[in-house]
Design an enzyme around this catalytic site. Structure first.
Site, short mmCIF file in Angstrom:
data_model
loop_
_atom_site.label_atom_id
_atom_site.label_comp_id
_atom_site.label_asym_id
_atom_site.label_seq_id
_atom_site.Cartn_x
_atom_site.Cartn_y
_atom_site.Cartn_z
N GLU A 193 37.03 36.39 36.72
CA GLU A 193 36.84 36.66 38.15
C GLU A 193 35.37 36.37 38.48
OE1 GLU A 193 37.58 40.65 39.49
OE2 GLU A 193 37.53 40.07 41.60
N GLN A 200 36.43 48.83 33.30
CA GLN A 200 35.60 48.18 34.33
C GLN A 200 34.24 47.70 33.81
OE1 GLN A 200 35.88 47.82 38.27
NE2 GLN A 200 34.62 46.35 37.19
N HIS A 246 48.89 44.54 41.79
CA HIS A 246 47.48 44.69 41.40
C HIS A 246 46.71 45.46 42.47
CE1 HIS A 246 43.89 42.98 39.11
NE2 HIS A 246 43.35 43.67 40.12
N ASP A 259 44.67 44.30 45.58
CA ASP A 259 43.46 44.57 44.78
C ASP A 259 42.72 45.84 45.22
OD1 ASP A 259 41.76 44.13 42.67
OD2 ASP A 259 40.60 42.54 43.64
N HIS A 262 43.66 48.88 42.78
CA HIS A 262 42.80 49.86 42.09
C HIS A 262 42.87 51.16 42.88
CE1 HIS A 262 40.68 46.89 39.43
NE2 HIS A 262 41.17 46.09 40.35
N HIS A 298 41.72 41.53 33.81
CA HIS A 298 40.89 40.86 34.81
C HIS A 298 40.25 39.70 34.07
CE1 HIS A 298 41.53 44.38 37.21
NE2 HIS A 298 40.75 43.95 38.18
ZN LIG Z 1 41.20 43.87 40.35
#
Ligand SMILES: [Zn+2]
Length: 434
Positions: A218, A157, A62, A314, A64, A215
């Site tokens: 979170e 996102q 994971h 992440d 980005h 996701h």
């Molecule tokens: Zn993430």
């Protein structure tokens, strides 16, 4: 020239082994060094492991990549919240160009290879009408394929339902060739939008033979309960272990009764969970006075329930996290501390969370691990065992990808000259022999 790794220590083998790579870049043989004539290299390039560990490479489940190395552009995330991170990224997004994305991503991929990472799953923001980052990442995936396996997640996102045109952009991402469908239900405007977004993601993945990585929850809101939706749909659709719930930090706030119910649903569904300990320690708990929550998912409890849990990095120097060196060994250490998985057996589990457990998230079975016939991709570590690797943060001395030596490691020693003492050295590769 084919490679011969001499005298490495391999889990499951009592004696050092010689590992020979075939012309096809796969492991051709593994034999005890004592049984292998030392003068018979068969014309191979020899890498003397000299008794060091040979281990499968790290797997990053994971990250980005599209946002790496953008921290502070155009402004810093001063509050340290997920929400301000999204705002800062929304300001940075219009400045994305193809070359900007490729340049930053290649830099971090080089860091990852140097750290021994050869398999990466990257979320890529697709709430961008031009899909600039995704187009660049598709090109990068091809460019690095001889060394690294890169999986791309279409990550909405700013939402699927709550973002104008979100669902169409996901479909466009499928046509561009993503491997995985993402979602962000807790960010959608309403509970119903969140549920709908998960349905869309699972349906799209089912129709195109893709995986799902959402996701999920979170947020430090004990009312955020989308993992139950994702796990249930994973089970009913038959996608099961091809589905991953990432972050799931709200589980750190659930009451015991609901946690019990949920862990049964998760275990039954076969889904994977990815905890991102470094970034969520940083982002979560920001709205709390004391006592302040850790804001991490229930790693120890889920492992106990038989769920596959992996650790991800992440973010690497982006609007959500200003730090990071793209090193899973660091993630394993922080994950161990943050989740109180600190007994020797538990520290080994944290190492598994960035190696074979992460490989299961990516669905790499058969293409990962050190066995004859599998791709010759591995790292050489000057350490006794996984516990030692995590404790001393041992970086690989060598990284081999598909039979080719692609990185060599550094020295880790200092000379001390203290007043009144003889010169002495501290060697962090050796202090296990204290
Ligand atoms: Zn993430």
């Amino acid at each position: 020239m084919p490679l011969l790794v001499r005298a490495g220590r391999l889990a499951g083998h009592a004696e050092p082994v010689d590992l020979r790579v075939g012309d096809d870049g796969r492991i051709a043989s593994i034999v005890a060094t004592s049984d292998a004539p030392s003068d018979d290299t068969g014309g191979a390039e020899v890498l003397d492991a000299a008794g060091r560990m040979i281990a499968p490479p790290y797997v990053e489940p994971h990250v980005h990549l599209d946002s790496v190395l953008t921290a502070g552009e155009p402004r810093w995330n001063e509050s340290g919240t997920l929400w301000e991170g999204i705002e800062r990224w929304t300001e940075r997004k219009p400045l994305l160009t193809h070359d900007d994305v490729v340049g930053r991503v290649m830099q971090v991929l080089r860091w990852q290879v140097a750290n021994g990472v050869l398999f990466v799953r990257s979320h890529v923001d697709v709430t961008d009408p031009d899909l600039t980052a995704l187009r660049a990442l598709v090109e990068v995936r091809e460019r690095v394929r001889d060394v690294m396996t890169l999986q791309l997640v279409a990550f909405p996102q700013e939402g699927i339902v709550s973002f104008d045109g979100g669902e169409k952009l996901l479909e466009e991402a499928v046509h561009l060739g993503v491997d995985v469908i993402g979602a962000i239900p807790h960010y959608e405007d309403t509970r119903e939008d969140g549920v709908r977004s998960v349905e869309i993601a699972v349906d799209l993945a089912s129709r195109h033979g893709l995986m799902v990585d959402a996701h999920c929850d979170e947020i430090d809101d004990e009312q955020s309960r989308f993992v139950e939706v994702l796990a249930t749909l994973a089970n009913r659709s038959g996608l099961r272990e091809r589905v991953t719930a990432s972050h799931t930090t709200a589980m750190g706030s659930y009451n015991a009764a609901y946690s019990y119910k949920l862990s049964r649903i998760i275990a039954r569904s076969g889904i994977n969970l990815v905890c991102n300990p470094m970034v969520n320690l940083h982002l979560q708990g920001r709205f709390d006075a004391y006592p302040k929550r850790r804001g991490l998912t229930q790693v120890k409890e889920l492992l106990g329930a038989g769920v596959n849990v992996a650790f991800g990095h992440d973010d690497v120097m982006d609007p959500w996290f200003p730090l990071g060196t793209a090193n899973p060994c660091q993630v394993a250490l922080v994950g161990s501390l943050a989740t109180q998985l600190t007994s020797p057996a538990e520290v080994r589990e944290c190492y598994r969370a960035v190696t074979d457990r992460a490989a299961r998230v990516l669905g790499l079975q058969g293409g990962y691990g050190i066995e004859v016939g599998r791709p010759a991709s591995f790292v050489v570590l000057d350490a006794r065992d996984p516990f030692d690797v995590v404790r001393r943060q041992v970086r690989p001395s060598h990284v081999v990808a598909n039979g080719h030596l692609v990185a060599r490691g550094p020295e880790h020693a200092s000379t001390l000259t203290w007043p009144g003492e003889d010169e002495m050295s501290v060697d962090f590769r050796r202090d296990a022999d204290r």
